[in-house]
Motif scaffolding. Structure first.
Motif, PDB file in Angstrom:
ATOM      1  N   ILE A  69      -6.682  -0.945  -7.401  1.00  0.00           N
ATOM      2  CA  ILE A  69      -6.951   0.364  -6.807  1.00  0.00           C
ATOM      3  C   ILE A  69      -6.806   1.391  -7.925  1.00  0.00           C
ATOM      4  CG2 ILE A  69      -6.150   2.077  -5.117  1.00  0.00           C
ATOM      5  CD1 ILE A  69      -7.092  -0.482  -3.748  1.00  0.00           C
ATOM      6  N   GLU A  70      -7.844   2.193  -8.149  1.00  0.00           N
ATOM      7  CA  GLU A  70      -7.729   3.259  -9.145  1.00  0.00           C
ATOM      8  C   GLU A  70      -7.410   4.569  -8.434  1.00  0.00           C
ATOM      9  OE1 GLU A  70     -11.312   3.996 -11.406  1.00  0.00           O
ATOM     10  OE2 GLU A  70     -12.535   4.113  -9.605  1.00  0.00           O
ATOM     11  N   THR A  71      -6.647   5.417  -9.124  1.00  0.00           N
ATOM     12  CA  THR A  71      -6.184   6.648  -8.506  1.00  0.00           C
ATOM     13  C   THR A  71      -5.986   7.742  -9.541  1.00  0.00           C
ATOM     14  OG1 THR A  71      -4.451   7.626  -7.118  1.00  0.00           O
ATOM     15  CG2 THR A  71      -3.759   5.912  -8.645  1.00  0.00           C
ATOM     16  N   ASP A  72      -6.054   8.982  -9.064  1.00  0.00           N
ATOM     17  CA  ASP A  72      -5.759  10.109  -9.949  1.00  0.00           C
ATOM     18  C   ASP A  72      -4.285  10.490  -9.890  1.00  0.00           C
ATOM     19  OD1 ASP A  72      -5.716  11.305  -7.433  1.00  0.00           O
ATOM     20  OD2 ASP A  72      -7.427  12.615  -7.827  1.00  0.00           O
ATOM     21  N   ASP A  73      -3.461   9.710  -9.159  1.00  0.00           N
ATOM     22  CA  ASP A  73      -2.018   9.952  -9.069  1.00  0.00           C
ATOM     23  C   ASP A  73      -1.322   8.617  -8.803  1.00  0.00           C
ATOM     24  OD1 ASP A  73       0.608  10.628  -8.430  1.00  0.00           O
ATOM     25  OD2 ASP A  73       0.061  12.136  -6.935  1.00  0.00           O
ATOM     26  N   ILE A  74      -0.953   7.924  -9.872  1.00  0.00           N
ATOM     27  CA  ILE A  74      -0.357   6.591  -9.728  1.00  0.00           C
ATOM     28  C   ILE A  74       0.912   6.634  -8.881  1.00  0.00           C
ATOM     29  CG2 ILE A  74       0.758   4.697 -10.979  1.00  0.00           C
ATOM     30  CD1 ILE A  74      -1.273   5.202 -13.223  1.00  0.00           C
ATOM     31  N   GLU A  75       1.776   7.600  -9.154  1.00  0.00           N
ATOM     32  CA  GLU A  75       3.024   7.702  -8.395  1.00  0.00           C
ATOM     33  C   GLU A  75       2.749   7.966  -6.916  1.00  0.00           C
ATOM     34  OE1 GLU A  75       6.781   6.954  -7.970  1.00  0.00           O
ATOM     35  OE2 GLU A  75       5.944   7.022  -9.990  1.00  0.00           O
ATOM     36  N   HIS A 104      -0.061 -11.035  -0.850  1.00  0.00           N
ATOM     37  CA  HIS A 104      -1.031 -10.810  -1.921  1.00  0.00           C
ATOM     38  C   HIS A 104      -0.544  -9.734  -2.894  1.00  0.00           C
ATOM     39  CE1 HIS A 104      -3.453 -12.662   1.246  1.00  0.00           C
ATOM     40  NE2 HIS A 104      -4.085 -13.215   0.229  1.00  0.00           N
ATOM     41  N   LEU A 105      -1.063  -9.798  -4.118  1.00  0.00           N
ATOM     42  CA  LEU A 105      -0.779  -8.780  -5.113  1.00  0.00           C
ATOM     43  C   LEU A 105      -1.925  -7.784  -5.179  1.00  0.00           C
ATOM     44  CD1 LEU A 105       0.642 -10.902  -8.065  1.00  0.00           C
ATOM     45  CD2 LEU A 105       1.911  -9.601  -6.353  1.00  0.00           C
ATOM     46  N   MET A 106      -1.618  -6.582  -5.599  1.00  0.00           N
ATOM     47  CA  MET A 106      -2.622  -5.567  -5.905  1.00  0.00           C
ATOM     48  C   MET A 106      -2.065  -4.748  -7.051  1.00  0.00           C
ATOM     49  SD  MET A 106      -2.219  -2.490  -3.051  1.00  0.00           S
ATOM     50  CE  MET A 106      -3.914  -2.619  -2.739  1.00  0.00           C
ATOM     51  N   CYS A 107      -2.974  -4.114  -7.789  1.00  0.00           N
ATOM     52  CA  CYS A 107      -2.559  -3.251  -8.887  1.00  0.00           C
ATOM     53  C   CYS A 107      -3.037  -1.834  -8.614  1.00  0.00           C
ATOM     54  CB  CYS A 107      -3.143  -3.732 -10.208  1.00  0.00           C
ATOM     55  SG  CYS A 107      -2.515  -5.342 -10.720  1.00  0.00           S
ATOM     56  N   VAL A 108      -2.200  -0.874  -8.973  1.00  0.00           N
ATOM     57  CA  VAL A 108      -2.544   0.542  -8.899  1.00  0.00           C
ATOM     58  C   VAL A 108      -2.649   1.019 -10.343  1.00  0.00           C
ATOM     59  CG1 VAL A 108      -1.820   2.821  -8.098  1.00  0.00           C
ATOM     60  CG2 VAL A 108      -1.316   0.793  -6.706  1.00  0.00           C
ATOM     61  N   LEU A 109      -3.810   1.545 -10.709  1.00  0.00           N
ATOM     62  CA  LEU A 109      -4.041   1.954 -12.080  1.00  0.00           C
ATOM     63  C   LEU A 109      -4.723   3.304 -12.155  1.00  0.00           C
ATOM     64  CD1 LEU A 109      -7.264   0.531 -13.235  1.00  0.00           C
ATOM     65  CD2 LEU A 109      -6.021  -0.935 -11.685  1.00  0.00           C
ATOM     66  N   PRO A 110      -4.680   3.934 -13.333  1.00  0.00           N
ATOM     67  CA  PRO A 110      -5.362   5.234 -13.460  1.00  0.00           C
ATOM     68  C   PRO A 110      -6.868   5.055 -13.336  1.00  0.00           C
ATOM     69  CG  PRO A 110      -4.385   4.559 -15.559  1.00  0.00           C
ATOM     70  CD  PRO A 110      -4.018   3.519 -14.542  1.00  0.00           C
ATOM     71  N   VAL A 111      -7.558   6.142 -13.082  1.00  0.00           N
ATOM     72  CA  VAL A 111      -9.016   6.107 -12.920  1.00  0.00           C
ATOM     73  C   VAL A 111      -9.652   5.475 -14.159  1.00  0.00           C
ATOM     74  CG1 VAL A 111     -11.100   7.498 -12.633  1.00  0.00           C
ATOM     75  CG2 VAL A 111      -9.005   8.114 -11.404  1.00  0.00           C
ATOM     76  N   GLU A 112     -10.448   4.435 -13.919  1.00  0.00           N
ATOM     77  CA  GLU A 112     -11.166   3.729 -14.978  1.00  0.00           C
ATOM     78  C   GLU A 112     -12.669   3.942 -14.866  1.00  0.00           C
ATOM     79  OE1 GLU A 112      -9.974   1.718 -17.477  1.00  0.00           O
ATOM     80  OE2 GLU A 112      -7.892   2.088 -16.929  1.00  0.00           O
ATOM     81  N   SER A 113     -13.162   4.222 -13.668  1.00  0.00           N
ATOM     82  CA  SER A 113     -14.602   4.357 -13.461  1.00  0.00           C
ATOM     83  C   SER A 113     -15.096   5.727 -13.918  1.00  0.00           C
ATOM     84  CB  SER A 113     -14.945   4.127 -11.983  1.00  0.00           C
ATOM     85  OG  SER A 113     -14.324   5.091 -11.168  1.00  0.00           O
ATOM     86  N   ASP A 114     -16.391   5.898 -13.867  1.00  0.00           N
ATOM     87  CA  ASP A 114     -17.006   7.180 -14.190  1.00  0.00           C
ATOM     88  C   ASP A 114     -16.396   8.251 -13.282  1.00  0.00           C
ATOM     89  OD1 ASP A 114     -19.341   8.884 -15.234  1.00  0.00           O
ATOM     90  OD2 ASP A 114     -19.587   8.972 -13.050  1.00  0.00           O
TER      91      ASP A 114
END
Length: 126
Positions: A69-75, A104-114
């Motif tokens: 999951i990409e996000t503009d606010d990881i916290e 299941h596992l999931m990852c939260v990361l900073p925005v990577e897409s356009d």
């Protein structure tokens, strides 16, 4: 307020089997498998899921599939998902690894897409 969206589907594969798994998934899905030089543990499956990244990830763990999951606010996104029942199990660089109900596992990361695609497709959370 923050935004998030599904960014990637990763096929986690034990390192010894990763090349064979990438070849399999490439042939099974009819797409090109390409190494990702900045992070050699990843082999992308180009255009397997239009609008999303799909890749084989060589791991030192059991085989599984996980979402990024990409996000503009990881916290903020991590806090939101923990409130829904996830638990943080580790952190890798900026990425937070969560275990969700069901195991299941999931990852939260900073925005990577356009950035334009992210703004157009992301959910907005209070």
């Amino acid at each position: 307020m923050h935004r998030s969206r599904v960014y990637a589907v990763l096929i986690d594969t034990p390192e010894a089997d990763a090349a064979r798994a990438a070849d399999f998934w490439s042939a099974a899905l009819g797409v090109v498998a390409r190494p990702f030089p900045p992070a050699p543990e990843f082999t992308t499956l180009h255009e397997a899921l239009p609008g999303l990244i799909m890749a084989v990830q060589a791991v030192d763990d059991a085989p599984r599939i996980h979402l990024d999951i990409e996000t503009d606010d990881i916290e903020g996104e991590t806090t939101r998902l923990i409130a829904l029942g996830a638990e943080q199990v580790s952190q890798w660089q900026e990425c937070r690894v969560l275990r969700v109900p069901g195991g299941h596992l999931m990852c939260v990361l900073p925005v990577e897409s356009d950035p334009e695609a992210f703004r157009a497709q992301a959910n907005v959370w209070p």
